[in-house]
Scaffold this motif. Structure first.
Motif, PDB file in Angstrom:
ATOM      1  N   CYS A 290       9.023  14.485  -8.177  1.00 57.46           N
ATOM      2  CA  CYS A 290       9.268  13.900  -7.298  1.00 57.46           C
ATOM      3  C   CYS A 290       8.484  13.943  -6.273  1.00 57.46           C
ATOM      4  N   GLY A 291       8.767  13.133  -5.002  1.00 57.37           N
ATOM      5  CA  GLY A 291       7.522  14.579  -3.676  1.00 57.37           C
ATOM      6  C   GLY A 291       8.477  13.529  -2.145  1.00 57.37           C
ATOM      7  N   ILE A 292       7.971  14.504  -1.792  1.00 58.20           N
ATOM      8  CA  ILE A 292       9.470  13.693  -0.560  1.00 58.20           C
ATOM      9  C   ILE A 292       7.798  13.617   0.865  1.00 58.20           C
ATOM     10  N   LEU A 293       7.899  12.455   1.772  1.00 51.89           N
ATOM     11  CA  LEU A 293       7.514  12.821   2.986  1.00 51.89           C
ATOM     12  C   LEU A 293       7.224  12.377   4.009  1.00 51.89           C
ATOM     13  N   ALA A 294       8.063  13.033   4.531  1.00 50.43           N
ATOM     14  CA  ALA A 294       8.391  12.558   6.743  1.00 50.43           C
ATOM     15  C   ALA A 294       7.472  12.016   7.114  1.00 50.43           C
TER      16      ALA A 294
ATOM     17  N   TYR B 299      10.369   4.122  -5.318  1.00 51.41           N
ATOM     18  CA  TYR B 299       9.009   4.725  -4.326  1.00 51.41           C
ATOM     19  C   TYR B 299      10.147   3.541  -2.821  1.00 51.41           C
ATOM     20  N   MET B 300      10.319   4.900  -2.054  1.00 47.22           N
ATOM     21  CA  MET B 300      11.657   4.141  -1.652  1.00 47.22           C
ATOM     22  C   MET B 300      10.931   5.198  -0.138  1.00 47.22           C
ATOM     23  N   SER B 301      11.555   4.176   1.147  1.00 42.42           N
ATOM     24  CA  SER B 301      11.339   4.461   2.626  1.00 42.42           C
ATOM     25  C   SER B 301      12.724   5.021   3.198  1.00 42.42           C
TER      26      SER B 301
ATOM     27  N   ASN C  43      -2.965  11.655  -2.297  1.00 43.20           N
ATOM     28  CA  ASN C  43      -2.879  10.203  -2.679  1.00 43.20           C
ATOM     29  C   ASN C  43      -1.355  10.532  -3.755  1.00 43.20           C
ATOM     30  N   PHE C  44      -0.524   9.784  -3.587  1.00 41.88           N
ATOM     31  CA  PHE C  44       0.784   9.819  -4.726  1.00 41.88           C
ATOM     32  C   PHE C  44       0.739   8.851  -5.242  1.00 41.88           C
ATOM     33  N   TYR C  45       0.383   9.103  -6.739  1.00 41.32           N
ATOM     34  CA  TYR C  45       0.136   8.004  -7.776  1.00 41.32           C
ATOM     35  C   TYR C  45       1.521   7.255  -8.072  1.00 41.32           C
TER      36      TYR C  45
ATOM     37  N   ASN D 253       0.631  -1.454   0.246  1.00 40.31           N
ATOM     38  CA  ASN D 253       0.096  -0.226  -0.062  1.00 40.31           C
ATOM     39  C   ASN D 253       1.504   1.378  -0.369  1.00 40.31           C
ATOM     40  N   SER D 254       2.454   1.455   0.558  1.00 38.87           N
ATOM     41  CA  SER D 254       2.763   2.555   1.250  1.00 38.87           C
ATOM     42  C   SER D 254       3.739   2.091   1.522  1.00 38.87           C
ATOM     43  N   THR D 255       4.990   2.481   1.566  1.00 37.92           N
ATOM     44  CA  THR D 255       6.625   1.764   1.874  1.00 37.92           C
ATOM     45  C   THR D 255       6.452   2.450   3.202  1.00 37.92           C
TER      46      THR D 255
ATOM     47  N   ARG E 111       5.485  -0.800  -6.739  1.00 34.36           N
ATOM     48  CA  ARG E 111       4.491  -0.204  -6.749  1.00 34.36           C
ATOM     49  C   ARG E 111       3.507  -0.074  -5.771  1.00 34.36           C
ATOM     50  N   GLN E 112       2.891   1.347  -5.342  1.00 32.90           N
ATOM     51  CA  GLN E 112       2.346   1.510  -4.241  1.00 32.90           C
ATOM     52  C   GLN E 112       0.930   1.239  -4.268  1.00 32.90           C
ATOM     53  N   THR E 113       0.052   1.020  -3.961  1.00 33.67           N
ATOM     54  CA  THR E 113      -1.468   0.599  -3.600  1.00 33.67           C
ATOM     55  C   THR E 113      -1.938   1.935  -3.346  1.00 33.67           C
TER      56      THR E 113
HETATM   57  C1  BTN Z   1       4.330  14.307  -2.096  1.00 33.34           C
HETATM   58  O1  BTN Z   1       4.314  14.388  -3.046  1.00 33.34           O
HETATM   59  O2  BTN Z   1       2.982  15.089  -1.454  1.00 33.34           O
HETATM   60  C2  BTN Z   1       4.834  13.736  -1.322  1.00 33.34           C
HETATM   61  C3  BTN Z   1       4.594  12.456  -1.674  1.00 33.34           C
HETATM   62  C4  BTN Z   1       5.332  11.322  -1.198  1.00 33.34           C
HETATM   63  C5  BTN Z   1       5.418  10.124  -2.042  1.00 33.34           C
HETATM   64  C6  BTN Z   1       6.282   8.759  -1.606  1.00 33.34           C
HETATM   65  S1  BTN Z   1       6.602   7.028  -2.175  1.00 33.34           S
HETATM   66  C7  BTN Z   1       7.244   6.397  -1.257  1.00 33.34           C
HETATM   67  C8  BTN Z   1       6.292   6.807  -0.113  1.00 33.34           C
HETATM   68  N1  BTN Z   1       5.655   6.006   0.100  1.00 33.34           N
HETATM   69  C9  BTN Z   1       4.318   6.195   0.174  1.00 33.34           C
HETATM   70  O3  BTN Z   1       3.855   6.155   0.684  1.00 33.34           O
HETATM   71  N2  BTN Z   1       4.546   8.227   0.055  1.00 33.34           N
HETATM   72  C10 BTN Z   1       5.893   8.138   0.123  1.00 33.34           C
END
Ligand code: BTN
Length: 251
Positions: free
Chosen positions: A113-117, A60-62, A51-53, A16-18, A40-42
């Motif tokens: 690219c997007g980053i989520l902390a 997709y990495m954490s 949501n992040f497509y 679902n999400s890393t 891929r992430q669902t």
């Molecule tokens: C944003 O653009 O708002 C942040 C997007 C962050 C996406 C990454 S993909 C790997 C990690 N797992 C997630 O569910 N989100 C981040």
């Protein structure tokens, strides 16, 4: 030196999400440096509940960090991740990148690219861990980007590239850059690079906070990652929280 070879790297096809997966590992005691990568992430997560497509055309990495200092470092950790990602993309892909505060990476005028902390704090107020999630569009999705993002999103390459090699190199470069910055986070020299690549510095913007839209000029980004603004009512320091920012000329 390749630091990441010594650490636990988990590669999943579908998740679902890393970030969510790595947060569970962190709660279970996973060590700093643990990483999760997915094809891929669902239910990829973006900032502000978006949501992040995440189709199988991206990285997709954490990454798991256990900061020695407190969560007040969270904004600067996000900035460190943005700097690490820009440096990695530029060295692996030779594409010049820019940062839209706080942590969107742009190339050729569009978001790549997007980053989520996401962090967790212990009952005593100390930071337990921070999970940094990074999503990069490496090649164009085979059905193109969905209509809601197709005007703002781009990928590093069109279709004909060695996707798996690029993805692996990017992962390794981001990992090493990020953890080497974090080894000495109090040395804020990486923030000079952040400011140099900022899309917002010296720009007129609108920011949206609690549903209120305000005009401002960005005069600085300080060493903690705060946006320093000149507004009608004086100087304001903006934390990333639930704030979205638009450049006036793009309106
Ligand atoms: C944003 O653009 O708002 C942040 C997007 C962050 C996406 C990454 S993909 C790997 C990690 N797992 C997630 O569910 N989100 C981040």
């Amino acid at each position: 030196m390749v630091i990441y070879m010594k650490k636990r790297i988990i590669h999943l096809e579908n998740i679902n999400s890393t970030n969510s997966y790595l947060k569970e590992l962190a709660v279970g005691g996973a060590e700093e440096g643990t990483a999760v990568i997915a094809d891929r992430q669902t239910a990829g997560k973006g900032r502000m509940g978006r949501n992040f497509y995440s189709p199988d055309s991206g990285l997709y990495m954490s990454l798991l960090l256990r900061p020695k200092k407190n969560i007040s470092d969270a904004l600067v950790i996000t900035a460190a991740a943005a700097v690490a990602t820009v440096r990695a993309i530029e060295s692996v892909c030779k594409k010049k990148c820019f940062i839209k505060w706080v942590n969107d990476i742009y190339t050729d005028g569009k978001k790549v690219c997007g980053i989520l902390a996401e962090g967790s704090v212990l009952p005593n107020g100390k930071t337990d861990f921070v999970v940094i999630g990074i999503g990069i569009n490496i090649i164009e999705p085979k059905d193109g980007f969905p209509s809601d993002i197709k005007n703002i999103a781009t990928s590093l390459f069109e279709k004909n590239t060695d996707f798996y090699t690029v993805r692996e190199k990017l992962f390794g470069a981001i990992y090493n850059e990020f953890f080497s910055i974090c080894e000495n986070l109090s040395d804020r020299s990486f923030m000079d690079f952040y400011r140099e690549r900022s899309l917002l510095l010296n720009k007129d913007i609108f920011y949206l906070e609690n549903g209120i839209k305000t005009a401002a000029t960005v005069t600085d980004i300080d060493n903690c990652g705060y946006l320093i603004l000149k507004t009608e009512n004086g100087t304001k320091k903006l934390n990333s929280g639930e704030v979205s920012v638009r450049i006036k000329e793009d309106e």
